[in-house]
Design a protein around this motif. Sequence first.
Motif, PDB file in Angstrom:
ATOM      1  N   HIS A  93       0.890  -1.174   0.068  1.00  0.00           N
ATOM      2  CA  HIS A  93      -0.210  -0.034  -0.128  1.00  0.00           C
ATOM      3  C   HIS A  93       0.916   1.274  -0.101  1.00  0.00           C
ATOM      4  N   ALA A  94       1.429   1.459  -1.061  1.00  0.00           N
ATOM      5  CA  ALA A  94       2.274   2.430  -1.491  1.00  0.00           C
ATOM      6  C   ALA A  94       1.737   3.780  -0.977  1.00  0.00           C
ATOM      7  N   GLY A  95       2.602   4.440  -0.144  1.00  0.00           N
ATOM      8  CA  GLY A  95       1.826   5.791  -0.020  1.00  0.00           C
ATOM      9  C   GLY A  95       2.534   6.918  -0.742  1.00  0.00           C
ATOM     10  N   VAL A  96       2.734   8.237  -0.016  1.00  0.00           N
ATOM     11  CA  VAL A  96       3.264   9.308  -0.698  1.00  0.00           C
ATOM     12  C   VAL A  96       4.707   9.205  -1.230  1.00  0.00           C
ATOM     13  N   GLY A  97       5.530   8.268  -0.503  1.00  0.00           N
ATOM     14  CA  GLY A  97       6.979   8.083  -0.788  1.00  0.00           C
ATOM     15  C   GLY A  97       7.005   7.233  -2.499  1.00  0.00           C
ATOM     16  N   ALA A  98       6.021   6.214  -2.441  1.00  0.00           N
ATOM     17  CA  ALA A  98       5.831   5.539  -3.715  1.00  0.00           C
ATOM     18  C   ALA A  98       5.626   6.264  -4.949  1.00  0.00           C
ATOM     19  N   LYS A  99       4.569   7.198  -4.619  1.00  0.00           N
ATOM     20  CA  LYS A  99       3.821   7.938  -5.559  1.00  0.00           C
ATOM     21  C   LYS A  99       5.117   8.812  -6.061  1.00  0.00           C
ATOM     22  N   LEU A 100       5.917   9.577  -5.129  1.00  0.00           N
ATOM     23  CA  LEU A 100       7.163  10.495  -5.549  1.00  0.00           C
ATOM     24  C   LEU A 100       8.005   9.849  -6.183  1.00  0.00           C
ATOM     25  N   ILE A 101       8.306   8.549  -6.178  1.00  0.00           N
ATOM     26  CA  ILE A 101       9.269   7.845  -6.837  1.00  0.00           C
ATOM     27  C   ILE A 101       8.616   7.481  -8.159  1.00  0.00           C
ATOM     28  N   CYS A 102       7.439   6.825  -8.212  1.00  0.00           N
ATOM     29  CA  CYS A 102       6.997   6.695  -9.606  1.00  0.00           C
ATOM     30  C   CYS A 102       6.922   7.864 -10.449  1.00  0.00           C
ATOM     31  N   TYR A 103       6.112   8.651 -10.054  1.00  0.00           N
ATOM     32  CA  TYR A 103       5.491   9.899 -10.713  1.00  0.00           C
ATOM     33  C   TYR A 103       6.882  11.073 -10.599  1.00  0.00           C
ATOM     34  N   GLY A 104       7.386  11.023  -9.659  1.00  0.00           N
ATOM     35  CA  GLY A 104       8.768  11.948  -9.861  1.00  0.00           C
ATOM     36  C   GLY A 104       9.793  11.510 -10.872  1.00  0.00           C
ATOM     37  N   SER A 105       9.983  10.139 -10.828  1.00  0.00           N
ATOM     38  CA  SER A 105      11.108   9.871 -11.876  1.00  0.00           C
ATOM     39  C   SER A 105      10.509  10.286 -13.372  1.00  0.00           C
ATOM     40  N   ALA A 106       9.439   9.867 -13.407  1.00  0.00           N
ATOM     41  CA  ALA A 106       8.710  10.450 -14.796  1.00  0.00           C
ATOM     42  C   ALA A 106       8.744  12.000 -15.092  1.00  0.00           C
ATOM     43  N   PHE A 107       8.576  12.608 -14.007  1.00  0.00           N
ATOM     44  CA  PHE A 107       8.506  14.039 -14.136  1.00  0.00           C
ATOM     45  C   PHE A 107       9.974  14.654 -14.356  1.00  0.00           C
ATOM     46  N   VAL A 108      11.035  14.100 -13.429  1.00  0.00           N
ATOM     47  CA  VAL A 108      12.339  14.245 -13.807  1.00  0.00           C
ATOM     48  C   VAL A 108      12.937  13.937 -14.936  1.00  0.00           C
ATOM     49  N   ALA A 109      12.590  12.672 -15.680  1.00  0.00           N
ATOM     50  CA  ALA A 109      12.998  12.202 -16.936  1.00  0.00           C
ATOM     51  C   ALA A 109      12.524  13.209 -18.073  1.00  0.00           C
ATOM     52  N   THR A 110      11.146  13.715 -17.901  1.00  0.00           N
ATOM     53  CA  THR A 110      10.591  14.349 -18.734  1.00  0.00           C
ATOM     54  C   THR A 110      11.253  15.906 -18.914  1.00  0.00           C
ATOM     55  N   VAL A 111      11.721  16.466 -17.769  1.00  0.00           N
ATOM     56  CA  VAL A 111      12.269  17.861 -17.658  1.00  0.00           C
ATOM     57  C   VAL A 111      13.659  17.558 -18.409  1.00  0.00           C
ATOM     58  N   ILE A 112      14.441  16.331 -18.007  1.00  0.00           N
ATOM     59  CA  ILE A 112      15.821  16.112 -18.674  1.00  0.00           C
ATOM     60  C   ILE A 112      15.588  16.059 -20.028  1.00  0.00           C
ATOM     61  N   SER A 113      14.549  15.552 -20.530  1.00  0.00           N
ATOM     62  CA  SER A 113      14.549  15.236 -22.062  1.00  0.00           C
ATOM     63  C   SER A 113      14.230  16.501 -22.760  1.00  0.00           C
ATOM     64  N   VAL A 114      13.414  17.363 -22.129  1.00  0.00           N
ATOM     65  CA  VAL A 114      13.063  18.663 -22.683  1.00  0.00           C
ATOM     66  C   VAL A 114      14.518  19.531 -22.760  1.00  0.00           C
ATOM     67  N   VAL A 115      15.157  19.591 -21.587  1.00  0.00           N
ATOM     68  CA  VAL A 115      16.405  20.460 -21.674  1.00  0.00           C
ATOM     69  C   VAL A 115      17.504  19.871 -22.655  1.00  0.00           C
ATOM     70  N   VAL A 116      17.496  18.363 -22.948  1.00  0.00           N
ATOM     71  CA  VAL A 116      18.604  17.766 -23.746  1.00  0.00           C
ATOM     72  C   VAL A 116      18.073  18.267 -25.130  1.00  0.00           C
ATOM     73  N   LEU A 117      16.738  17.863 -25.611  1.00  0.00           N
ATOM     74  CA  LEU A 117      16.412  18.011 -26.687  1.00  0.00           C
ATOM     75  C   LEU A 117      16.510  19.677 -27.072  1.00  0.00           C
ATOM     76  N   LEU A 118      16.175  20.616 -26.041  1.00  0.00           N
ATOM     77  CA  LEU A 118      16.329  22.029 -26.693  1.00  0.00           C
ATOM     78  C   LEU A 118      17.945  22.326 -26.699  1.00  0.00           C
ATOM     79  N   GLY A 119      18.702  21.746 -25.786  1.00  0.00           N
ATOM     80  CA  GLY A 119      20.044  22.140 -25.856  1.00  0.00           C
ATOM     81  C   GLY A 119      20.766  21.515 -27.012  1.00  0.00           C
ATOM     82  N   LEU A 120      19.943  20.599 -27.858  1.00  0.00           N
ATOM     83  CA  LEU A 120      20.555  20.207 -29.316  1.00  0.00           C
ATOM     84  C   LEU A 120      20.822  21.064 -30.353  1.00  0.00           C
ATOM     85  N   GLY A 121      19.770  22.130 -29.910  1.00  0.00           N
ATOM     86  CA  GLY A 121      19.641  23.311 -31.057  1.00  0.00           C
ATOM     87  C   GLY A 121      18.652  22.796 -32.058  1.00  0.00           C
ATOM     88  N   PHE A 122      18.431  23.768 -32.813  1.00  0.00           N
ATOM     89  CA  PHE A 122      17.602  23.391 -34.059  1.00  0.00           C
ATOM     90  C   PHE A 122      18.206  23.476 -35.425  1.00  0.00           C
TER      91      PHE A 122
END
Lengths: 122, 251
Positions: A93-122
């Motif tokens: 019965h995962a509480g706030v911790g598991a929620k943070l790990i699951c959705y948090g890792s997706a959120f962090v990876a999304t931010v990293i992807s955006v930063v890297v993709l924008l950093g590659l230039g156009f």
Amino acid sequence: MKPGLKRSNAPIFWSLFGAGGMLSALFGPALVFITGIAVPFGFILPADAMSYPKMLAFAQNFIGKGFILAVIALFLWFAAHRIFHSLHEVGIHAGVGAKLICYGSAFVATVISVVVLLGLGF
Amino acid sequence: MTENLKIIEIEVLRYNPESDREPHLEVYKVPFSDDMSVLQGAQYIKDNFDGSLTFRWSCRMAICGSCGMMINGIPKLSCETFLRDYYPNRIRLEAMHHFPIEKDLVVDLSGFIEKLESIQPYIIPKEPRSLEQGEYLQSPKQFSDYIQFTSCINCTLCYAACPQFGLNPDFIGPGAIALLHRYNMDSRDGAAAERMELVASEEGVFHCSAVGYCSEVCPKHVDPANAVNINKTNAARDYFLRFLSPKGGSK
């Protein structure tokens, strides 16, 4: 109507989950085939189809960026939601911790992807 | 009478709140004929072995929804399940999962009744209509939009099947949501926005993780899983578009 009802914020996560699920069902197997079988073995597709210059050009294109971001981020939101709910179902019965790990890792990876993709230039 | 009858072992989960600390299983050897239902097996036990065995039943023809129980771990109506299909193996009867046991095979349904009341299971007309205006007209298409969801007999087998309800009894659950959908889909009803408050709440549809077992065990093919998942889409639309709606959506 019952008093004290609180609106659930689940639609945000459920929409990302739904979009990711749809996308992974449509593109997942094809991506596994292209990146894991066809290109490495030079089977159907030429071996240099995913060479560095070609992939860089793809990632510098506006539509290419969108595709890469959608495939990475939405797949991860889908996985995060699925793992979180599966934990609940197998009796963890995962509480706030598991929620943070699951959705948090997706959120962090999304931010990293955006930063890297924008950093590659156009 | 018993000469030509086969004997089946029926194991029953017994619980007497006045004397038992926890439920326990008891086995009875019941003579049966091919036309005997599991319910009749339980009645045989009550009439011949132990008059204190307690279970609900009424119509004996799968329409009242009273006699639901776990039969070998699967939620079923005992009146439409036959002993012959289990013979020569032992058959195990238990109270419906996920509900508090009142006595033996009888569960406490008060939580379900509260949920049923909370969905406002009646037509709330879009606008008041005088007698002179005549009856509400409904096309066959409008009728077909909701008729499937009227078949619910409140047997609560879907609740005994739902793992999410088992984990969190606050979940409104498949049966009540199917009935909520039945009224929302009725062209004469105008209270979908009012009911949305419940659908979109933390006790609402998003507890469901689309297991689908509720629809599998439903004896009336109501397909509550479908109703729940349609309402996830409705709730998501309401969540994102509520600020655009002229009425402001539900709270």
